[in-house]
Design a protein around this motif. Structure first.
Motif, PDB file in Angstrom:
ATOM      1  N   PHE A 197       0.838  -1.198   0.000  1.00  0.00           N
ATOM      2  CA  PHE A 197       0.000   0.000   0.000  1.00  0.00           C
ATOM      3  C   PHE A 197       0.876   1.253   0.000  1.00  0.00           C
TER       4      PHE A 197
ATOM      5  N   LEU B 234       2.242   1.724  -3.455  1.00  0.00           N
ATOM      6  CA  LEU B 234       1.218   2.307  -4.320  1.00  0.00           C
ATOM      7  C   LEU B 234       1.059   3.805  -4.051  1.00  0.00           C
ATOM      8  N   ALA B 235       1.099   4.185  -2.781  1.00  0.00           N
ATOM      9  CA  ALA B 235       0.978   5.598  -2.418  1.00  0.00           C
ATOM     10  C   ALA B 235       2.110   6.408  -3.045  1.00  0.00           C
TER      11      ALA B 235
ATOM     12  N   LYS C 185       1.435   6.384  -7.043  1.00  0.00           N
ATOM     13  CA  LYS C 185       0.238   7.055  -7.551  1.00  0.00           C
ATOM     14  C   LYS C 185       0.066   8.474  -7.044  1.00  0.00           C
TER      15      LYS C 185
ATOM     16  N   GLU D  36      -4.448  10.941  -5.801  1.00  0.00           N
ATOM     17  CA  GLU D  36      -5.047   9.799  -6.493  1.00  0.00           C
ATOM     18  C   GLU D  36      -5.424   8.716  -5.497  1.00  0.00           C
ATOM     19  N   LEU D  37      -4.556   8.464  -4.535  1.00  0.00           N
ATOM     20  CA  LEU D  37      -4.826   7.424  -3.532  1.00  0.00           C
ATOM     21  C   LEU D  37      -6.070   7.777  -2.718  1.00  0.00           C
TER      22      LEU D  37
ATOM     23  N   ARG E 260      -9.337   7.296  -4.778  1.00  0.00           N
ATOM     24  CA  ARG E 260      -9.706   5.911  -5.099  1.00  0.00           C
ATOM     25  C   ARG E 260      -9.170   4.957  -4.032  1.00  0.00           C
TER      26      ARG E 260
ATOM     27  N   HIS F 210     -10.193   1.222  -4.018  1.00  0.00           N
ATOM     28  CA  HIS F 210      -9.579   0.517  -5.150  1.00  0.00           C
ATOM     29  C   HIS F 210      -8.139   0.107  -4.810  1.00  0.00           C
ATOM     30  N   TYR F 211      -7.357   1.062  -4.314  1.00  0.00           N
ATOM     31  CA  TYR F 211      -5.953   0.773  -4.032  1.00  0.00           C
ATOM     32  C   TYR F 211      -5.766  -0.123  -2.811  1.00  0.00           C
TER      33      TYR F 211
ATOM     34  N   ILE G 166      -6.176  -3.567  -4.257  1.00  0.00           N
ATOM     35  CA  ILE G 166      -4.977  -3.993  -4.981  1.00  0.00           C
ATOM     36  C   ILE G 166      -3.892  -4.413  -4.003  1.00  0.00           C
ATOM     37  N   ALA G 167      -3.662  -3.605  -2.986  1.00  0.00           N
ATOM     38  CA  ALA G 167      -2.613  -3.912  -2.014  1.00  0.00           C
ATOM     39  C   ALA G 167      -2.907  -5.228  -1.296  1.00  0.00           C
TER      40      ALA G 167
END
Length: 99
Positions: free
Chosen positions: A71, A74-75, A78, A82-83, A86, A89-90, A93-94
């Motif tokens: 996570f 991703l942060a 993105k 954006e995080l 959404r 969503h993220y 994914i994580a």
């Protein structure tokens, strides 16, 4: 509680209309109304602190520890805005990639 929704295109005009209607009131009247709504809808400070404490402790649980590195990656990839837009969503994914 939502009393109405306003499309993006109409938001500015709606806010202007509310401001025009509220402007003639003594400033204490809208402040008192807001305080009344807050008393009826917000948790007491002690409950908010307890909920935040529980949330923080949940970050130490093994399941959270398994997906937090992904996570955080991703942060970084993105970006914060954006995080936040959404988040669900993220988080999904994580969690999938940490299994």
């Amino acid at each position: 509680m939502v009393t109405r929704t306003v499309a993006d295109a109409g938001l500015g005009g709606f806010v202007d209309g509310v401001a025009i209607r509220l402007a003639p009131f003594d400033k204490a009247a809208p402040a008192a109304a807001k305080a009344q709504v807050n008393r009826a809808t917000l948790l007491p400070d002690a409950d908010l602190r307890a909920a935040y404490s529980h949330f923080l402790s949940s970050l130490t649980w093994p399941g959270a520890q398994a997906f937090l590195p992904r996570f955080e990656k991703l942060a970084a990839e993105k970006g914060r805005e954006e995080l936040e837009l959404r988040l669900g969503h993220y988080l999904g994914i994580a969690r999938q990639e940490s299994r």
